[in-house]
Motif scaffolding. Structure first.
Motif, PDB file in Angstrom:
ATOM      1  N   SER A 261       0.854  -1.186   0.000  1.00 11.64           N
ATOM      2  CA  SER A 261       0.000   0.000   0.000  1.00 11.64           C
ATOM      3  C   SER A 261       0.883   1.227   0.000  1.00 11.64           C
ATOM      4  CB  SER A 261      -0.909   0.011   1.231  1.00 11.64           C
ATOM      5  OG  SER A 261      -1.656   1.202   1.253  1.00 11.64           O
TER       6      SER A 261
ATOM      7  N   THR B 154       0.080   4.249   0.544  1.00 14.81           N
ATOM      8  CA  THR B 154      -0.235   5.130   1.673  1.00 14.81           C
ATOM      9  C   THR B 154      -0.263   4.397   3.010  1.00 14.81           C
ATOM     10  OG1 THR B 154      -2.562   4.657   1.291  1.00 14.81           O
ATOM     11  CG2 THR B 154      -1.669   6.643   0.250  1.00 14.81           C
TER      12      THR B 154
ATOM     13  N   THR C   5      -5.134   2.648   3.169  1.00 16.69           N
ATOM     14  CA  THR C   5      -6.316   2.249   2.388  1.00 16.69           C
ATOM     15  C   THR C   5      -7.156   1.244   3.181  1.00 16.69           C
ATOM     16  OG1 THR C   5      -5.067   2.656   0.382  1.00 16.69           O
ATOM     17  CG2 THR C   5      -7.039   1.294   0.154  1.00 16.69           C
TER      18      THR C   5
END
Ligand code: F6P
Length: 553
Positions: A210, A212, A215
């Motif tokens: 991921s 970020t 999520t």
């Protein structure tokens, strides 16, 4: 009277050409120019792009190239490769090319307060990845019970899933993978329930992918898999068997993943361009480091071609301009991708994110509404399966759907006849779309079979095909890492060129935010009941109905 700007004049010129009565008559273009197939095909190494079955003629091509020049595509391309901010709404560069560049290529990427030595950073992370892959393959890295890994489970969604999933299929489906790869993307608990049936927790390496690391779907799945594994193997499983691929190293640390199992990248890598980054680690684990490196090399080769080749011979530019002709000048608002290769079965899904998340925009860089249609609806399936589902519409529906046919000349199996049948079908589809069948031809066929004239008159209109339906064909020798890298980078640059000509930000994705925020508000309402007035009438009623069906409301 005010005169048109050069850019507006270029679009007007194109509109005039498209308004010619014969502008869609591809058959007439072939009849008028015996050299058309050669003149409208371009190659890079063994990869050929045949645009001759599109509705572009010489004049239109000149006008499209003129559009590219007056829109300063050259300047955009220079700024892209210079690592300047080409994603202004997020203030970021789009320097995914550095991920596939050599360590000493010198690519740099703008940062808010400075600049990254992007090629060097990417190469350093690549060295770590290669070492990790070797250790997993050699059995030096093992699960917490001492067993070697037989599966890598990638937990990610969007760009953290579609790229690696597509590439793993492309490079391992028809052979024996070095490590079996499985992908968990959907937050639907059934997805993990299905995977849990086939995974041996003691032999599964888990990668939480991921950009970020926030999520919702991915973090929900990551916690579910962590709980499952800890319940089966104890707390030691997290340290031994989890890795992370992310830009958010702080959140990764908080999740409890060992620093030497963490592979980072930077914000100048967009999610849908991240398969070349550590997000590609499952590809290297499944297909082997050499195949992954070849994939990077193929991407780098296409970068060099895109950067250095004049527009008239530049594959991504020509593919983009053909799309612009279809979408904006002929009003064709869908685009079909048919890879005649089972190993590319995830290629359409991958392209859907690449094209539609990049260019599904209706506001221009200057904040004004888009001046013209942008990204078409992209869809596809592997050939030949598509022929037995939606190709009916593509041949005889009320709208023409431009198609990209993609295939390799040499398969990786030993049944040459099957491959000839496959490729014959790809060619036959594009030929049928071009040629069509007149009513007279349909009638003659039926007459030859001895059908009565009344029947012939009744059925003939249904058996006729208009033809003159556009397609492109992309052919290369053999699907390996290098060929796949070129193919993916070809489409990446095509998308960037189109975005630039539409004057939109191809590298942001604000359109996915609203749904995320609203889901956050609906989750508690599903348990506690909707707050009056918090939702529209339909959503509120559906929440109530959901709770009733579950015996909760
Ligand atoms: O769907 C929106 C999006 O931000 C994509 O652009 C991205 O590929 C995906 O979500 C996953 O994001 P992340 O890798 O941060 O979990």
């Amino acid at each position: 009277m005010l005169s048109e700007s050069p850019l507006a004049a270029a679009w007007t010129r194109l509109a005039d050409l498209a308004a010619r009565p014969d502008s869609r008559d591809i058959r007439a273009l072939f009849a008028a120019d015996p050299e058309r197939a050669r003149r409208f095909s371009v190659s890079f190494e063994d990869l050929t792009l045949d645009l001759s079955k599109s509705a572009i003629d010489g004049e239109a091509l000149v006008a499209l190239l003129d559009l590219a020049h007056v829109a300063d595509l050259d300047g955009f391309r220079t700024r892209l490769f210079a690592g300047e901010v080409v994603n202004p709404t997020e203030g970021r560069a789009a320097m995914h090319m550095a991920l596939r560049s050599a360590a000493d290529a010198g690519m740099r990427a703008a940062l808010p307060g400075g600049v990254d030595e992007a090629s060097r950073l990417a190469a350093a992370e690549r060295d770590k990845m290669r070492d990790f892959v070797r250790k997993v393959h050699d059995g030096e890295l093992r699960g917490c019970t001492g067993q070697t890994f037989d599966t890598v489970l990638n937990i990610g969604i969007g760009g953290s899933d579609l790229g690696p999933r597509m590439a793993v299929d492309a490079l391992t489906l028809a052979g024996t993978p070095r490590l079996r790869a499985r992908f968990l993307s959907n937050v639907d608990g059934h997805a993990f329930a299905a995977l849990a049936q086939e995974l041996d927790p003691a032999r599964t390496l888990v990668l939480v992918a991921s950009k970020t690391f926030t999520t919702l779907e991915t973090m929900t799945n990551a916690h579910a898999v962590r709980d499952w594994m800890v319940a089966k193997l104890g707390d030691g499983a997290v340290g031994a068997q989890f890795g992370a691929l992310s830009t958010n190293l702080k959140a990764v640390g908080e999740f409890g993943i060992r620093p030497d199992h963490v592979f980072g990248f930077r914000d100048w890598v967009g999610g849908r361009y991240s398969v070349w980054s550590p997000i590609g680690l499952p590809v290297a684990l499944a297909a082997g480091w050499e195949a992954f490196q070849a994939f990077l090399d193929g991407g780098a080769a296409m970068d060099a071609h895109f950067r250095d080749t004049p527009f008239a011979a530049n594959l991504p530019v020509l593919l983009a301009l053909t799309g612009i002709w279809h979408i904006d000048l002929l009003g064709l608002r869908t685009h079909c991708v048919l890879a005649y290769d089972e190993r590319l079965r995830r290629f359409p899904a991958y392209l859907q994110q690449l094209e539609m998340e990049s260019n599904g925009k209706s506001v221009m860089l200057d904040g004004h509404p888009a001046a013209r249609a942008t990204c078409p609806v992209v869809f596809g399936e592997p050939g030949t399966d598509a022929q037995h589902s939606f190709m009916q519409l593509v041949h005889q529906g009320t709208q023409a759907v431009p198609v990209d046919f993609v295939f390799a000349a040499v398969p990786d199996h030993d049944r040459p006849e099957a491959h000839r049948i496959l490729v014959a079908n790809a060619l036959a589809q594009s030929e049928a779309l071009l040629r069509g069948k007149t009513r007279a031809e349909a009638e003659a066929e039926m007459r030859a079979k001895g059908m009565p004239e009344t029947e012939i008159a009744r059925i003939a209109p249904h058996r006729a095909f208009s033809g003159n339906r556009p397609s492109n064909t992309i052919m290369f020798r053999h699907l390996d890492g290098y060929a796949l890298g070129r193919l993916i980078a070809l489409y990446e640059h095509k998308v960037a060129v189109q975005g630039w000509l539409w004057q939109i930000d191809s590298f942001d994705q604000w359109g996915v935010e609203l749904g995320k925020v609203l889901a956050g508000g609906i989750i508690p309402d599903l348990s506690a009941g909707p707050k009056p007035g918090a939702h529209d009438g339909s959503t509120e009623a559906l929440i109530r109905r959901f709770r009733t069906l579950r015996g909760e409301g």
